[in-house]
Every structure is written in C-alpha cells, then in structure tokens.
Scaffold this active site. Sequence first.
Site, PDB file in Angstrom:
ATOM      1  N   CYS A 131      -5.129  73.020 -69.116  1.00  0.00           N
ATOM      2  CA  CYS A 131      -4.787  72.744 -67.727  1.00  0.00           C
ATOM      3  C   CYS A 131      -3.495  71.966 -67.764  1.00  0.00           C
ATOM      4  O   CYS A 131      -3.474  70.802 -68.126  1.00  0.00           O
ATOM      5  CB  CYS A 131      -5.870  71.948 -66.999  1.00  0.00           C
ATOM      6  SG  CYS A 131      -5.342  71.444 -65.357  1.00  0.00           S
ATOM      7  N   CYS A 134      -3.462  68.912 -64.853  1.00  0.00           N
ATOM      8  CA  CYS A 134      -4.203  67.678 -65.153  1.00  0.00           C
ATOM      9  C   CYS A 134      -5.301  67.990 -66.157  1.00  0.00           C
ATOM     10  O   CYS A 134      -5.055  68.068 -67.332  1.00  0.00           O
ATOM     11  CB  CYS A 134      -4.728  67.022 -63.884  1.00  0.00           C
ATOM     12  SG  CYS A 134      -5.590  68.140 -62.784  1.00  0.00           S
ATOM     13  N   SER A 135      -6.501  68.238 -65.706  1.00  0.00           N
ATOM     14  CA  SER A 135      -7.558  68.449 -66.693  1.00  0.00           C
ATOM     15  C   SER A 135      -8.680  69.291 -66.122  1.00  0.00           C
ATOM     16  O   SER A 135      -9.841  69.020 -66.364  1.00  0.00           O
ATOM     17  CB  SER A 135      -8.111  67.115 -67.151  1.00  0.00           C
ATOM     18  OG  SER A 135      -8.724  66.488 -66.057  1.00  0.00           O
ATOM     19  N   CYS A 136      -8.352  70.310 -65.362  1.00  0.00           N
ATOM     20  CA  CYS A 136      -9.391  71.154 -64.779  1.00  0.00           C
ATOM     21  C   CYS A 136     -10.175  71.826 -65.897  1.00  0.00           C
ATOM     22  O   CYS A 136      -9.601  72.291 -66.865  1.00  0.00           O
ATOM     23  CB  CYS A 136      -8.746  72.185 -63.857  1.00  0.00           C
ATOM     24  SG  CYS A 136      -7.833  71.397 -62.524  1.00  0.00           S
TER      25      CYS A 136
END
Lengths: 236, 128
Positions: A131, A134-136
């Site tokens: 991702c 961000c951090s999906c």
Amino acid sequence: MLPLRSASLDSAAGYPYFRAMTDHEHHHDHHHDHSELSETDLRVRALESILIEKGYLDPAALDVLIETYESKVGPRNGARVVARAWTDPAFRDRLLKDATPAIGELGYAGRQGEHIVTVENTPELHNMVVCTLCSCYPWPVLGLPPVWYKSAPYRAKAVKDPRGVLRDFGFELPATTKIRVWDSTAEVRYFVLPMRPEGTEGWSEDELAELVTRDSMIGTGLPKRPDQVQRSEGTS
Amino acid sequence: MSADRDAALEATRALPGIPVDADGPVFREPWEAHAFAMAVTLHARGLFSWPEWAAALAEEISHAQAAGDADCGDTYYRHWLATLERLVAEKGVTNSATLARYREAWDHAADRTPHGKPIELRPEDFAG
C-alpha cells in the site's frame, strides 16, 4: 483500560497537540515511587476518556475489540482460505471471481474486508501487495499488518524493485517469472493466493493450512515446503 | 519457525530500514491497540469513512516524513494517533485544549499513583 506500564522512551516531539506540554515533564521530581506514563500513553488515555465521557466509546466494547484484533483475527484465517482454494476448485473459482463472499463462506468478514480481490500466483506470475499510500490491508484474512508492511522502505522498494524485496526476504524467483505489484487502497485490498507446494498430494485442508505463511499471502514469501513442517497424521 | 523463515528474517534485518516483527504481537504496546480500536469504533459510528481516514493518515505520514521521520513502521501508530486527534477535533468531538487538559490530568493521576497500582482518573486530577 490501559494496563499500567513504566515510563518508556516515547517523545511527543513533532506532534502538534502536546508540544507545549513537554516542559512540564521536567518539573517532575525524580522520586521513582510514583507511576509515570509515556507522552503517547497520556495522549491515548486523554482521548479515550474524552470519547468515553461523550458517549462515543463504550470501554467494555473497546476491550472486546482490542481482544479480537490481538488474538482472534490473524493470518490463520487467510491460511484457511488458501488451503480451501487448494483443495476445492469450485471454491478457488469463487475466490478469484469475487473474493469477499467466498471468504465469507468460511465465516471471515468484517472491517476492511469489504472489497478483497484475490490475485493468484502461477509459475509465470508472482503477485506482491503493497500500500503505497499508507497501510491498507485485508484485516479479516490477515489480521493487522506487520511492522515492515507499514514502513516507507518497503512501500518504496516494492514498487521500484520488487525482485530486490523478495531477495531481502530470502528468496529468488526464476527470471522467467514476472512480478506484479498490487497497490491496496482504502477501497480495494489485495490478497495473494500462493501456489500449492509440490509433494502435498493427498494432504488435508488442515495440513495444508499449516504450510501457508502470512508473507506468502502478501507475496513477500512462499508457503512452507512439506519438509519444513511436521505433518500431523490423523488431523481432519 | 522454519529455517528459511529465519533466513528471511536475517536478510531483512541486514537491510536497513525494513523492520520485521517475526510474527510477534501485532501491537508493540497496549496504547497502539487502544488507538487502533478507537479509530475502528469511531468509524463504525460514522464519524469518518475509511477513505477519509486513509487520506488523513497518509497526510499525517507524509508530514512526518517531510519533518524527518524515517517512517520505518515503528512510529506508525503515532501517526495513527495524531490522525485520530486531528479528526476528532475537525469533527467537533473535542478540541486540542480539552485533549491537553485531559492529558495533564492523566499525568497528575500517574504522579499520585504508587508504582504498580492501576492509574485511574479522578476529578481532583483536573485541579492542576
């Protein structure tokens, strides 16, 4: 509520809301018979108590939620999904066609899993998920993301040099295998269906699930080989 | 833990900047789990959508990077917390002054609590 912790090295430097407060810390006497909370811990407690007071949070429900994510949800769910796909071709087809309801068949659903897309590894194509924003991450099948998934070096290198990332993780793909990098977003979360290891003919779903690692479902690893696990006879 | 997993961890350790967690606890510290659960709960209550959250978090992270944060994942939940604080203020749930007042009250509560006892917030902690 937060369990008591001794002071840690957290600092609020760079964080807008409490920068002015850091001076206060130096006014403490230095007897260590009282408790201390890190700056971050104080901020979390402050926010939490305000939200509870205003009725946004129910402390009991919050604890249940934390418990869920800490222990119940995790990569084992994803391993079950992969093992089912390896043993049940019809399920595999459903998983590739529309992952969210297929995963739901195993009872895994919920937050951040609304739009999961399964990408299948083949001898010709290896898939890897990142991702860049961000951090999906697909929580219902993989739990919360590991620390490195959220790091800037991984996010940057996965896009620029995916083969190099795989080397960092300790394996090399044949030069003929293409690598495709999928960028997860808040709307779509990718989930890698790794290839079933050779030498696992006749293995049960439970046994196969043992071979599936978290990293193999992100695409930064491969499933374990049969010789890397102790096959427990008689599991069903 | 398999041999090649060990090797993989070794390799990622050798590469500066990619911290690995060795399948350890998902949260490094309890506050991270709380910060996480708060965002999930507020989302469930409709305070913000996930795309809105993702955008705010990404913005927080890029600000931190611009300010010199190496962003190796270990500061991730700090960005998460900063995003939470910002969004609840933007949505009018609370404001930075109230957050600061409560933060100081918790600090007082910690100061008067003997080491090893649970820390609880009492009205007198707000007295200053």
